[in-house]
Design an enzyme around this catalytic site. Sequence first.
Site, mmCIF file in Angstrom:
data_model
loop_
_atom_site.group_PDB
_atom_site.id
_atom_site.type_symbol
_atom_site.label_atom_id
_atom_site.label_comp_id
_atom_site.label_asym_id
_atom_site.label_seq_id
_atom_site.Cartn_x
_atom_site.Cartn_y
_atom_site.Cartn_z
ATOM 1 N N ASP A 28 0.831 -1.135 -0.047
ATOM 2 C CA ASP A 28 0.149 -0.175 0.102
ATOM 3 C C ASP A 28 0.954 1.148 -0.140
ATOM 4 O OD1 ASP A 28 -2.509 1.459 0.390
ATOM 5 O OD2 ASP A 28 -1.723 1.927 2.592
ATOM 6 N N ASP A 37 -0.310 5.102 0.925
ATOM 7 C CA ASP A 37 -0.535 6.107 1.941
ATOM 8 C C ASP A 37 -0.765 5.368 3.422
ATOM 9 O OD1 ASP A 37 -1.197 8.462 0.137
ATOM 10 O OD2 ASP A 37 -2.535 7.459 -0.633
ATOM 11 N N ASP A 89 -1.626 -0.626 5.989
ATOM 12 C CA ASP A 89 -1.730 -0.070 7.363
ATOM 13 C C ASP A 89 -3.219 -0.071 7.911
ATOM 14 O OD1 ASP A 89 -2.725 1.863 5.150
ATOM 15 O OD2 ASP A 89 -2.777 3.511 6.811
#
Length: 231
Positions: free
Chosen positions: A14, A16, A174
């Site tokens: 991922d 961001d 995240d």
Amino acid sequence: MNLDLAHFDAVIVDLDGTLVDTLGDFTAALNAMLADLALPAVDAGVVETMVGKGSEHLVRSVLRHLRASDALYDQAFDDYQRHYGVVNGLHSKVYPGAVEGLRLLRDRRLRLACLTNKPTDFARQLLTSKRLDVFFDPVFGGDAFERKKPDPLPLLKTCEALGSRPGRTLMVGDSSNDARAARAAGCPVVLVTYGYNHGEPVQEVDADGFLDSLARLDSWTSPVGAARGLG
């Protein structure tokens, strides 16, 4: 679950909240958008809880937070996209350990893809500005497929592009979006503890491991991971 890197052929990462802290970019673009609409600004703490589900969701969430009319959405979205293209990368920074983790994966000869809900053009622009683009081929954004994470489709399509089976493809993210998509696609998943996760404790998400730094991807010795027996 075998979480040794030798178990995998590829890794999907991922962007961001995992590789780059982009909260400043989001906040700057949103507040420029709100100024265009003569609406009050929002602070980063508010924005942080809304990040991760794509630009459309982010803009709608901010408008709802301010109790603004839904009729403003089209103009707001266009303004946001325009402002984000200007500020992309200017108020963001690569997380400590991210580059070391990517180098580790590359040295292990694992195929790497970046998969994000951010629009693909913005994702490529950000990766290039932070000199992370050299690690990834391919890069897929939230507009690359018919559906976004947490739907499993983007992970399954990325596995196809990498030529790897889901069970041998590690997802690193995240948030619950990444974990839910990985679970549904059949990919093992590890989450970092420093990202956004919609303002909720990431340790409560169903994942195979937790790391406080991507530099530890080969050791599994993060405090949270160790507490769960993954160290």
